[in-house]
Design a protein around this motif. Structure first.
Motif, PDB file in Angstrom:
ATOM      1  N   GLN A   1       0.822  -1.204   0.000  1.00  0.00           N
ATOM      2  CA  GLN A   1       0.000   0.000   0.000  1.00  0.00           C
ATOM      3  C   GLN A   1       0.863   1.264   0.000  1.00  0.00           C
ATOM      4  OE1 GLN A   1      -2.720  -0.668   3.271  1.00  0.00           O
ATOM      5  NE2 GLN A   1      -4.141  -1.811   1.969  1.00  0.00           N
ATOM      6  N   GLN A   2       2.005   1.216   0.669  1.00  0.00           N
ATOM      7  CA  GLN A   2       2.932   2.355   0.651  1.00  0.00           C
ATOM      8  C   GLN A   2       3.529   2.565  -0.738  1.00  0.00           C
ATOM      9  OE1 GLN A   2       5.707   1.369   3.758  1.00  0.00           O
ATOM     10  NE2 GLN A   2       4.413   2.205   5.377  1.00  0.00           N
ATOM     11  N   MET A   3       3.635   1.496  -1.532  1.00  0.00           N
ATOM     12  CA  MET A   3       4.150   1.601  -2.895  1.00  0.00           C
ATOM     13  C   MET A   3       3.081   2.050  -3.891  1.00  0.00           C
ATOM     14  SD  MET A   3       6.482  -1.765  -3.363  1.00  0.00           S
ATOM     15  CE  MET A   3       7.795  -2.198  -2.267  1.00  0.00           C
ATOM     16  N   GLY A   4       1.836   2.197  -3.420  1.00  0.00           N
ATOM     17  CA  GLY A   4       0.778   2.668  -4.294  1.00  0.00           C
ATOM     18  C   GLY A   4      -0.260   1.628  -4.659  1.00  0.00           C
ATOM     19  N   PHE A   5      -0.132   0.428  -4.151  1.00  0.00           N
ATOM     20  CA  PHE A   5      -1.100  -0.634  -4.425  1.00  0.00           C
ATOM     21  C   PHE A   5      -2.166  -0.610  -3.327  1.00  0.00           C
ATOM     22  CE2 PHE A   5       2.790  -2.019  -6.500  1.00  0.00           C
ATOM     23  CZ  PHE A   5       2.314  -2.331  -7.757  1.00  0.00           C
ATOM     24  N   LYS A   6      -3.102   0.312  -3.448  1.00  0.00           N
ATOM     25  CA  LYS A   6      -4.126   0.521  -2.413  1.00  0.00           C
ATOM     26  C   LYS A   6      -5.055  -0.683  -2.278  1.00  0.00           C
ATOM     27  CE  LYS A   6      -2.503   4.541  -1.616  1.00  0.00           C
ATOM     28  NZ  LYS A   6      -1.469   4.614  -0.615  1.00  0.00           N
TER      29      LYS A   6
ATOM     30  N   ILE B   1       1.465   0.993 -18.634  1.00  0.00           N
ATOM     31  CA  ILE B   1       1.441   0.450 -19.998  1.00  0.00           C
ATOM     32  C   ILE B   1       2.858   0.138 -20.467  1.00  0.00           C
ATOM     33  CG2 ILE B   1       0.930   0.994 -22.408  1.00  0.00           C
ATOM     34  CD1 ILE B   1      -1.524   2.539 -21.372  1.00  0.00           C
ATOM     35  N   ILE B   2       3.790   1.050 -20.205  1.00  0.00           N
ATOM     36  CA  ILE B   2       5.191   0.822 -20.598  1.00  0.00           C
ATOM     37  C   ILE B   2       5.755  -0.392 -19.855  1.00  0.00           C
ATOM     38  CG2 ILE B   2       7.530   1.783 -20.462  1.00  0.00           C
ATOM     39  CD1 ILE B   2       6.237   4.533 -21.056  1.00  0.00           C
ATOM     40  N   LEU B   3       5.466  -0.502 -18.558  1.00  0.00           N
ATOM     41  CA  LEU B   3       5.940  -1.650 -17.778  1.00  0.00           C
ATOM     42  C   LEU B   3       5.352  -2.956 -18.307  1.00  0.00           C
ATOM     43  CD1 LEU B   3       5.833  -0.247 -14.137  1.00  0.00           C
ATOM     44  CD2 LEU B   3       7.866  -0.874 -15.445  1.00  0.00           C
TER      45      LEU B   3
ATOM     46  N   SER C   1      -5.784  -4.336  -8.488  1.00  0.00           N
ATOM     47  CA  SER C   1      -6.456  -3.689  -9.620  1.00  0.00           C
ATOM     48  C   SER C   1      -5.568  -2.636 -10.279  1.00  0.00           C
ATOM     49  CB  SER C   1      -7.772  -3.060  -9.161  1.00  0.00           C
ATOM     50  OG  SER C   1      -7.527  -2.094  -8.154  1.00  0.00           O
ATOM     51  N   GLU C   2      -4.562  -2.151  -9.576  1.00  0.00           N
ATOM     52  CA  GLU C   2      -3.648  -1.168 -10.160  1.00  0.00           C
ATOM     53  C   GLU C   2      -2.850  -1.755 -11.326  1.00  0.00           C
ATOM     54  OE1 GLU C   2      -4.480  -0.044  -5.966  1.00  0.00           O
ATOM     55  OE2 GLU C   2      -3.797  -1.869  -6.920  1.00  0.00           O
ATOM     56  N   LEU C   3      -2.661  -3.073 -11.315  1.00  0.00           N
ATOM     57  CA  LEU C   3      -1.950  -3.737 -12.410  1.00  0.00           C
ATOM     58  C   LEU C   3      -2.870  -4.568 -13.291  1.00  0.00           C
ATOM     59  CD1 LEU C   3       1.374  -5.005 -10.777  1.00  0.00           C
ATOM     60  CD2 LEU C   3       1.069  -3.102 -12.341  1.00  0.00           C
ATOM     61  N   PHE C   4      -3.934  -5.131 -12.729  1.00  0.00           N
ATOM     62  CA  PHE C   4      -4.763  -6.074 -13.462  1.00  0.00           C
ATOM     63  C   PHE C   4      -6.158  -5.557 -13.769  1.00  0.00           C
ATOM     64  CE2 PHE C   4      -1.571  -8.595 -11.252  1.00  0.00           C
ATOM     65  CZ  PHE C   4      -1.046  -9.308 -12.313  1.00  0.00           C
ATOM     66  N   GLY C   5      -6.511  -4.378 -13.307  1.00  0.00           N
ATOM     67  CA  GLY C   5      -7.818  -3.797 -13.598  1.00  0.00           C
ATOM     68  C   GLY C   5      -7.729  -2.850 -14.779  1.00  0.00           C
ATOM     69  N   ASN C   6      -8.871  -2.321 -15.187  1.00  0.00           N
ATOM     70  CA  ASN C   6      -8.906  -1.394 -16.318  1.00  0.00           C
ATOM     71  C   ASN C   6      -8.153  -0.104 -16.037  1.00  0.00           C
ATOM     72  OD1 ASN C   6     -10.337  -3.085 -18.001  1.00  0.00           O
ATOM     73  ND2 ASN C   6     -12.317  -2.377 -17.260  1.00  0.00           N
ATOM     74  N   GLU C   7      -8.009   0.250 -14.748  1.00  0.00           N
ATOM     75  CA  GLU C   7      -7.294   1.480 -14.418  1.00  0.00           C
ATOM     76  C   GLU C   7      -5.806   1.401 -14.778  1.00  0.00           C
ATOM     77  OE1 GLU C   7      -6.266   1.649  -9.838  1.00  0.00           O
ATOM     78  OE2 GLU C   7      -8.277   0.830 -10.111  1.00  0.00           O
ATOM     79  N   ALA C   8      -5.297   0.202 -15.005  1.00  0.00           N
ATOM     80  CA  ALA C   8      -3.891   0.054 -15.410  1.00  0.00           C
ATOM     81  C   ALA C   8      -3.632   0.733 -16.748  1.00  0.00           C
ATOM     82  CB  ALA C   8      -3.507  -1.417 -15.495  1.00  0.00           C
ATOM     83  N   PHE C   9      -4.662   0.810 -17.597  1.00  0.00           N
ATOM     84  CA  PHE C   9      -4.487   1.400 -18.924  1.00  0.00           C
ATOM     85  C   PHE C   9      -4.580   2.923 -18.914  1.00  0.00           C
ATOM     86  CE2 PHE C   9      -6.054  -2.935 -19.667  1.00  0.00           C
ATOM     87  CZ  PHE C   9      -4.957  -3.411 -20.370  1.00  0.00           C
TER      88      PHE C   9
END
Length: 185
Positions: free
Chosen positions: A98-103, A126-128, A112-120
């Motif tokens: 959570q401190q790294m931004g994965f709420k 996207i670059i990662l 969801s920060e990596l696997f949800g639609n908000e990742a796009f």
């Protein structure tokens, strides 16, 4: 019937993998997902431009069915068999993520920060994903197979190159999670 909604323990899934591998070995087949990319490229005419894609792709139809089954099975499991409960991981890990931004860490199975639609919506993500996809594809080709092919099929065949590849996968994973992940996020 609630057991279908829970993760299966190793003593159920392990023997199922063993039975599957034994059946494939007796049938003279080798399991691996990355070989499907070669088959798909061959089906689309890749053999016209590169000798690597010149082979009888019809002999790999069974593996294409496995790939389709994995995609459909994942879809069914996620949308119809998932109880969406939080993953039981250490509270210190949840706090660090959570401190790294994965709420969403600790509240869902996949962040969801990596696997949800908000990742796009994030150029960085996207670059990662593109860089990670390239490295996974390149690594699978360079290693002569993917993690599932080497760790499941290769090790069950007692192949030394698969053992070396699996050791490399673990070392790479440790380097990624302990050294690179904190730098990236």
């Amino acid at each position: 019937m609630s057991w279908i909604f829970e993760p299966w323990p190793w003593y159920i899934s392990g023997p199922l993998i063993t039975v599957t591998m034994a059946a494939l070995l007796f049938a003279g087949k080798n399991f691996g997902m990355s070989s499907n990319l070669r088959t798909l490229c061959t089906m689309c005419g890749g053999g016209k431009t590169c000798e690597f894609f010149c082979f009888d792709w019809r002999s790999q139809r069974w593996n294409l069915i496995v790939m389709v089954g994995a995609v459909l099975g994942g879809f069914i499991a996620m949308n119809f068999l998932s109880n969406d409960t939080a993953v039981d991981i250490n509270n210190d890990v949840v706090t660090q993520l959570q401190q790294m931004g994965f709420k969403s860490a600790g509240s869902s199975y996949a962040p969801s920060e990596l696997f949800g639609n908000e990742a796009f919506s994030s150029v960085k993500t996207i670059i990662l994903l593109l860089i990670g996809g390239f490295f996974v594809g390149f690594g699978a080709r360079y290693a002569g197979g993917c993690t599932s092919g080497h760790a499941i099929s290769g090790l069950s065949n007692l192949q030394l190159p698969s053992l070396i590849a699996v050791i490399g996968f673990f070392i790479g994973g440790l380097i990624m999670i302990h050294l690179l992940f904190p730098l990236i996020f």
